[in-house]
Write a protein that holds these residues in place. Structure first.
Motif, PDB file in Angstrom:
ATOM      1  N   ASP A 150      20.373  61.891  19.711  1.00 24.84           N
ATOM      2  CA  ASP A 150      20.359  60.581  19.056  1.00 24.84           C
ATOM      3  C   ASP A 150      20.565  59.427  20.026  1.00 24.84           C
ATOM      4  O   ASP A 150      20.802  58.297  19.621  1.00 24.84           O
ATOM      5  N   GLY A 151      20.484  59.668  21.319  1.00 21.37           N
ATOM      6  CA  GLY A 151      20.585  58.566  22.276  1.00 21.37           C
ATOM      7  C   GLY A 151      21.513  58.872  23.427  1.00 21.37           C
ATOM      8  O   GLY A 151      22.009  59.984  23.579  1.00 21.37           O
ATOM      9  N   PHE A 170      36.250  52.544  24.400  1.00 23.93           N
ATOM     10  CA  PHE A 170      35.231  52.643  23.359  1.00 23.93           C
ATOM     11  C   PHE A 170      34.104  53.532  23.859  1.00 23.93           C
ATOM     12  O   PHE A 170      33.743  53.500  25.050  1.00 23.93           O
ATOM     13  N   LEU A 171      33.535  54.305  22.938  1.00 21.86           N
ATOM     14  CA  LEU A 171      32.326  55.063  23.231  1.00 21.86           C
ATOM     15  C   LEU A 171      31.187  54.423  22.451  1.00 21.86           C
ATOM     16  O   LEU A 171      31.211  54.360  21.214  1.00 21.86           O
ATOM     17  N   LEU A 172      30.187  53.936  23.194  1.00 21.63           N
ATOM     18  CA  LEU A 172      29.028  53.274  22.602  1.00 21.63           C
ATOM     19  C   LEU A 172      27.807  54.188  22.669  1.00 21.63           C
ATOM     20  O   LEU A 172      27.737  55.088  23.514  1.00 21.63           O
ATOM     21  N   ARG A 173      26.870  53.942  21.772  1.00 22.18           N
ATOM     22  CA  ARG A 173      25.604  54.671  21.803  1.00 22.18           C
ATOM     23  C   ARG A 173      24.461  53.693  21.992  1.00 22.18           C
ATOM     24  O   ARG A 173      24.400  52.650  21.332  1.00 22.18           O
ATOM     25  N   TRP A 174      23.538  54.057  22.886  1.00 19.60           N
ATOM     26  CA  TRP A 174      22.336  53.262  23.127  1.00 19.60           C
ATOM     27  C   TRP A 174      21.131  54.067  22.691  1.00 19.60           C
ATOM     28  O   TRP A 174      20.869  55.146  23.223  1.00 19.60           O
ATOM     29  N   VAL A 182      30.545  54.335  18.436  1.00 17.60           N
ATOM     30  CA  VAL A 182      30.581  55.588  17.670  1.00 17.60           C
ATOM     31  C   VAL A 182      31.992  56.157  17.583  1.00 17.60           C
ATOM     32  O   VAL A 182      32.291  56.944  16.686  1.00 17.60           O
ATOM     33  N   ASP A 183      32.889  55.783  18.518  1.00 22.27           N
ATOM     34  CA  ASP A 183      34.266  56.263  18.468  1.00 22.27           C
ATOM     35  C   ASP A 183      35.099  55.467  19.458  1.00 22.27           C
ATOM     36  O   ASP A 183      34.569  54.690  20.262  1.00 22.27           O
ATOM     37  N   GLU A 184      36.421  55.667  19.400  1.00 22.57           N
ATOM     38  CA  GLU A 184      37.331  54.987  20.314  1.00 22.57           C
ATOM     39  C   GLU A 184      38.505  55.904  20.612  1.00 22.57           C
ATOM     40  O   GLU A 184      38.754  56.889  19.916  1.00 22.57           O
ATOM     41  N   TYR A 185      39.236  55.572  21.688  1.00 27.59           N
ATOM     42  CA  TYR A 185      40.424  56.335  22.070  1.00 27.59           C
ATOM     43  C   TYR A 185      41.541  55.365  22.414  1.00 27.59           C
ATOM     44  O   TYR A 185      41.347  54.439  23.223  1.00 27.59           O
ATOM     45  N   GLY A 225      29.373  65.086  20.454  1.00 28.76           N
ATOM     46  CA  GLY A 225      28.256  64.426  19.806  1.00 28.76           C
ATOM     47  C   GLY A 225      28.636  63.793  18.491  1.00 28.76           C
ATOM     48  O   GLY A 225      27.844  63.050  17.898  1.00 28.76           O
ATOM     49  N   THR A 226      29.871  64.070  18.022  1.00 30.35           N
ATOM     50  CA  THR A 226      30.337  63.520  16.748  1.00 30.35           C
ATOM     51  C   THR A 226      31.705  62.869  16.862  1.00 30.35           C
ATOM     52  O   THR A 226      31.933  61.772  16.357  1.00 30.35           O
ATOM     53  N   THR A 227      32.637  63.571  17.566  1.00 27.21           N
ATOM     54  CA  THR A 227      34.026  63.132  17.594  1.00 27.21           C
ATOM     55  C   THR A 227      34.599  63.212  19.002  1.00 27.21           C
ATOM     56  O   THR A 227      34.309  64.156  19.750  1.00 27.21           O
TER      57      THR A 227
END
Length: 538
Positions: A150-151, A170-174, A182-185, A225-227
């Protein structure tokens, strides 16, 4: 600092250190010694640098406007090729495995995604981080391409600026259109504002090393890929600021740069535990970065000469792989293999053969497969006519032809056409498969009627000037019968033009002839006539 992925070059960004500023490019020999350095922006602080995946470009974030500059490095010279004006100074910069460049905006509180297509530098996206009034964006990292359908994912570290902003990573998706979170820590839960300083993906894309502030200031996250999941942390004695992290090419070692002693740590990761391997204190000074030298896997490629002929066919294979392979495995398609870099192989049975080269180095391996690359014909062409002049043997495929235009001729004999030929075509090329530079193509050319079994009149070469630098040329001929039926090409012949200088010389014509018995070829006898210089007897 950043290692070139293809050479022993290190790009270094300097803030003010002992009166030194700017950008340095350091070249290192194989023993680790500095052999040369070049620098630019001599009076300006630079914050971060990153080599492109091909090692040809270096991205630099700077103190003064335009704040971001792209340099080109050809192994000898540095040139400035593009700039992008950020709202304020940038911080961490990183290249994707492709053509994108990530820039942490520092004061602007944005992450910027730039694109370099080899000509133009453009901004394709930006993302505002929740930094608050006093927040900063520090660093960014890209996941390897192709691991997630998905990117591509991008990690970004930042200082939250106030407790209510939290996170720090932060985790970003391009997805080639938009940047989305898409998620953060949360790098340091329950301790006021968060400081996330740096991050890097493991080579397989499954893990993300995050450097931040706090007693457990190094965190290893897993991304499926999800979490995002915290899988390990390394405890420090002091409240450290981890300012640099990196993986080796296998993802089993992690370098950590800190602002408190020990300043550099080498950790081992075995998918379960983080273990300290060693530490180092360089002159008792903080370490800001610690990239491993990552060797890119080879890109395999090769050539073979010739690619067709009669059994037994001897083919010289040449490795053309890039990124410095250290071992080679050839599969010639006939059940034989070789581990030489440039093997010579003999095909002893007729057929069509697929050749595979696997090139390997410490960074990985790559396969190049050329399907049906070698064609070996049954039958035996006759031995060349043995012509000798002044103890100078001349073969069907002669070398060191000094001067004069070649004259071509062949005997017409093709079972697929009629008894009389009245047109011919000759091609001369720099490649035996006739896919290289076309030196001469006579096109379909009329001639007097030629009976089957007769030799055609000698045909003078009329192409561009043949170079006398040892270039090998390949030629072939075919005929049309008097009902305009087109015959097949002959098996290629070849000749080499090379200077042979003699103080005293005698100009003599010679002819080389080859008989070919294959029913597949219309040419039973091919000859090539030209003039050469031979030493005189005086």
């Amino acid at each position: 600092m950043s290692w070139s992925p293809v050479a022993n070059d290190i790009a270094v960004a300097l803030a003010e250190i002992a009166g030194q500023y700017g950008f340095y490019l350091v070249q290192v020999d194989d023993a680790g010694g500095f052999v040369a350095s070049k620098r630019t922006f001599l009076s300006e602080t630079c914050y971060s640098v990153a080599f492109s995946p091909n090692g040809k470009y270096i991205a630099v974030t700077r103190e003064a406007s335009p704040y971001f500059t792209l340099l080109k490095w050809d192994g000898t010279n540095l040139t400035e090729v593009a700039n992008y004006t950020l709202p304020s100074r940038g911080a961490g910069v990183n290249w994707s495995p492709g053509q994108y460049i990530g820039v942490a905006g520092y004061n602007s509180k944005y992450f910027y995604l730039l694109k370099w297509d080899g000509t133009n530098l453009t901004k394709v996206a930006e993302y505002l981080l929740p930094c608050g009034t006093y927040g900063r964006v520090f660093d960014c990292a890209f996941s390897p391409i192709g691991l997630f359908p998905d990117g591509q994912y991008i990690g970004v570290t930042f200082r939250s600026g106030s407790p209510d902003k939290a996170a720090g990573f932060f985790l970003l998706r391009w997805d080639e259109v938009n940047l989305t979170k898409v998620d953060e820590y949360d790098v340091n839960p329950g301790v006021g504002e968060r400081y996330g300083f740096t991050c890097r993906f493991s080579p397989n894309g499954q893990y993300i090393a995050v450097g931040h502030a706090g007693n457990s200031s190094f965190s290893l996250l897993k991304w499926d890929g999800t979490t995002l999941t915290l899988v390990a942390q390394y405890p420090f004695v002091h409240d450290e600021w981890i300012q640099g992290v990196s993986f080796n090419e296998t993802g089993t070692l992690i370098g950590v740069a800190a602002d408190e002693s020990p300043y550099f740590l080498l950790l081992s990761w075995n998918e379960v535990n983080l273990t300290l391997v060693d530490s180092y204190n360089p002159d008792g000074k903080p370490v800001w970065n610690c990239p491993f030298k990552i060797l890119l896997p080879p890109v395999a490629d090769f050539s073979g000469t010739p690619t067709s002929g009669y059994v037994p066919l001897t083919v010289q294979f040449t490795d053309l792989s890039t990124n410095t392979p250290t071992s080679w495995l050839w599969d010639f398609g006939d059940g034989e293999t070789s581990i030489l870099q440039n093997p010579l192989h003999i095909y002893n049975t007729p057929g069509t053969f697929t050749v595979t080269l696997t090139a390997t180095n410490a960074g990985g391996s790559d396969d190049e497969v050329k399907t049906d690359y070698i064609t070996v014909l049954s039958g035996d062409p006759a031995s060349p006519t043995d012509l000798r002049l002044s103890q100078c043997p001349q073969e069907f495929n002669p070398i060191e032809i000094k001067q004069g235009k070649p004259r071509f001729s062949a005997i017409y004999n093709d079972p697929n056409t009629g008894d009389i030929a009245n047109n011919y075509q000759i091609q001369v090329n720099t490649n035996s498969s006739f896919t290289g530079t076309e030196v001469w193509n006579s096109g379909k050319t009329s001639m007097d009627n030629l009976d089957e079994g007769e030799r055609c009149p000698e045909i003078l070469y009329q192409g561009i000037k043949l170079t006398e630098d040892g270039t090998t040329y390949y030629w072939r001929i075919k005929f049309w019968d008097d009902e305009d039926n087109e015959g097949d090409w002959s098996v290629p012949g070849m000749f080499t033009m090379a200077g042979v200088k003699r103080r005293d010389s005698l100009l003599l014509p010679i002819r080389e002839t080859s008989l070919e018995r294959s029913a597949l070829s219309p040419i039973r006898e091919i000859s090539l006539e030209r003039e050469i210089l031979l030493p005189s007897d005086n």
